[in-house]
Scaffold this active site. Structure first.
Site, PDB file in Angstrom:
ATOM      1  CG  HIS A 427     -68.049 -31.361 -29.284  1.00 23.25           C
ATOM      2  ND1 HIS A 427     -67.362 -31.175 -28.104  1.00 23.25           N
ATOM      3  CD2 HIS A 427     -67.142 -31.877 -30.153  1.00 23.25           C
ATOM      4  CE1 HIS A 427     -66.108 -31.561 -28.246  1.00 23.25           C
ATOM      5  NE2 HIS A 427     -65.948 -31.992 -29.476  1.00 23.25           N
ATOM      6  CB  CYS A 446     -64.960 -33.277 -32.949  1.00 23.98           C
ATOM      7  SG  CYS A 446     -65.661 -34.867 -33.473  1.00 23.98           S
TER       8      CYS A 446
END
Length: 535
Positions: A427, A446
């Site tokens: 992301h 992440c």
């Protein structure tokens, strides 16, 4: 442990060839002898289901010890003689021991036992070289991979019906990376055999313009590593600065040309440790298996970089931020399939973050982190003024927390989804300053991308003639929008501290989570040794 030995790549193969005449003695013409041989094979294979089933279905015919099996014996002994080249534990399948067993077998019982020994050794070797020596999940709980092991019975059957040499050659991973790692391993073994790279460089830091004995030590070390031509200069001059910069680039360091503490620490790493890194990388390459996908995403945790690879070539790469080196925040290693991207995403705060980080803040100040919405079990937004947060614990906290789409959203303006049980994805991020850091382990697990829009354009170009316009039009709405990828692609999150280049030197990275050290320990315990090869 480092084992010093001369380099004779076909020694055992030649020895095996010399044994072929003796191996012809394995013929068992008499009916009684045949019965005794089969009985011996049945007994020796009884505790191994795959071996037992294989010989039962072949009516206990020989695979290794008959007159017609000579080419199979020869090919296998030759393959075993090269096992150490691949960083395998040769004590598991010692070709000298197997050849001696063949040679000593005289009675039908001894020949039957040799037969099963060879099959057992073949299965061990085939599994190790094709899928890895150790089970990745037993080494570190952050490695979420299963080695691509073939069914042992199927492997025996396939081998029995194949050209022996071709089958054995096909067991070796055929990726270009593995082939280059193998060559680097052999090179480092020769470096060790020649005495290494000389003395370590003393001190903590050296800068351009410095002179003296420490500069000479630095120069000599870089000359031995191949970064400079021979020189007698004692000054940290432009040539030495350029060599330091190239070394820094090859080792994931900021290329400022200054031999600071981090750079000197890497320069002083021994060739034996680098050899260990290469052997671990070869093991990891075996775990990954052959089918990476013609077009795939590759994230190397230790390099803090994400790439898009097409037909073996990197067509896009960007800096990345990965998980912190804390037990519950390290980025795991696994493979999955990217299916879609979400433009203007909502951040659904993971429960672990909501209860460990935000609940204590809310207990001190109910208006803390005001950019997050509180949502009950029925999906309704809850007013913070109506909640006494002090009555809840991490276990009883009944709300979800969400951050609506915005430029300040923790996920930035786009995220890339490959749904998985670890809740890991790629992301954007508003924290752009982190990408200038040399070491970029700051996330909760992440992977954050420095150039997420460009990454999105690359993904979309196979399904639209105007990927930029398509993406920007969705972004401009400010609304959360899911975009399916018409051609989903594999994502491989890997951890490689040794990575080869099609042209140029092998690059090395630091073992930020300590995983490679644990893998090498497991390989060492399995019997893998570091060789110093002379000549």
């Amino acid at each position: 442990m480092i084992s010093a030995q001369p380099r004779h790549p076909h020694f055992f193969a030649l020895a095996g060839a010399l044994l072929l005449a003796l191996l012809g003695l394995f013929a068992v013409p008499a009916k009684a002898q045949v019965t005794a041989f089969k009985q011996a094979v049945a007994e020796a294979a009884a505790r191994d289901e795959a071996l037992s089933e294989f010989y039962r279905t072949t009516n206990y015919e020989s695979l290794w010890t008959g007159r017609d099996d000579r080419s199979r014996r020869s090919a296998f002994l030759r393959a075993l003689s090269d096992a150490a080249d691949h960083g395998l534990p040769v004590n598991r399948y010692d070709p000298e021991m197997l050849a001696a067993t063949f040679r000593a077998a005289r009675t039908p019982r001894e020949i039957g036992q040799a037969e099963v020994l060879a099959s057992r050794m073949f299965l061990q070797y085939a599994q190790d070289i094709q899928a890895g020596v150790v089970n990745p999940r037993n080494v570190d709980d952050g490695i979420k991979r299963s080695a691509p092991r073939r069914n042992r019975l199927s492997q025996l059957v396939a081998f029995s019906k194949s050209s022996p040499r071709a089958y054995l050659n096909a067991l070796v991973p055929d990726s270009p990376e593995y082939a280059r790692l193998l060559q680097e391993k052999l090179r480092l073994e020769r470096v060790l055999g020649a005495g290494g790279w000389g003395d370590e460089v003393p001190g903590r830091a050296l800068e351009p313009g410095a002179s003296g004995g420490t500069v000479v030590s630095l120069r000599n070390r870089l000359i031995a590593m191949g970064y400079m031509k021979r020189s007698a200069s004692q000054v940290y001059d432009a040539a030495l600065q350029k060599a330091v910069q190239q070394f820094q680039l090859d080792h994931g360091l900021s290329p400022d040309g200054v031999a600071g503490p981090a750079t000197l620490a890497e320069i002083n790493v021994s060739p034996a440790k680098r050899l260990g890194q290469v052997i671990v990388a070869m093991e990891r390459e075996r775990w990954l298996g052959p089918d990476r996908g013609r077009r795939h995403v590759l994230v190397n945790i230790t390099d803090f970089r994400a790439s898009l690879v097409e037909n073996g070539k990197t067509v896009f790469a960007t800096r990345a931020v990965v998980g912190k080196n804390q037990h519950d925040q390290r980025t795991p290693e696994f493979s999955d399939v990217m299916e879609h991207m979400i433009i203007n995403p909502t951040w659904n705060v993971p429960r672990s973050i909501a209860t460990k980080e935000y609940l204590p803040m809310l207990q001190r100040n109910p208006n803390a982190a005001s950019y997050l919405r509180l949502v009950d079990a029925r999906g309704r937004t809850v007013s913070r003024n109506s909640v006494d947060f002090t009555q809840y614990s991490a276990r009883t906290f009944p709300f979800d927390m969400k951050q609506p789409p915005s430029s300040r959203n923790a996920l930035g303006l786009v995220k890339f989804m490959f749904p998985n049980q670890y809740n890991i994805y790629l992301h954007d991020t508003p924290q752009k300053h982190l990408f200038s850091r040399e070491t970029r382990a700051f996330s909760h697990g992440c992977v954050r991308l420095n150039d997420p829009f460009d990454f999105a354009y690359e993904l979309l170009k196979v399904q639209t003639s105007d990927p930029v316009g398509f993406f920007q039009s969705r972004l401009a709405t400010g609304r959360e929008t899911m975009v399916e990828l018409e051609k989903p692609l594999p994502v491989h999150i890997v951890y490689r501290t040794a990575v080869t280049q099609p042209k140029g030197r092998t690059q090395f990275r630091r073992d930020i989570y300590g995983r490679d050290a644990r893998i090498f320990q497991a390989l060492d315990e399995a019997g893998v040794v570091l060789r110093a090869v002379r000549g």
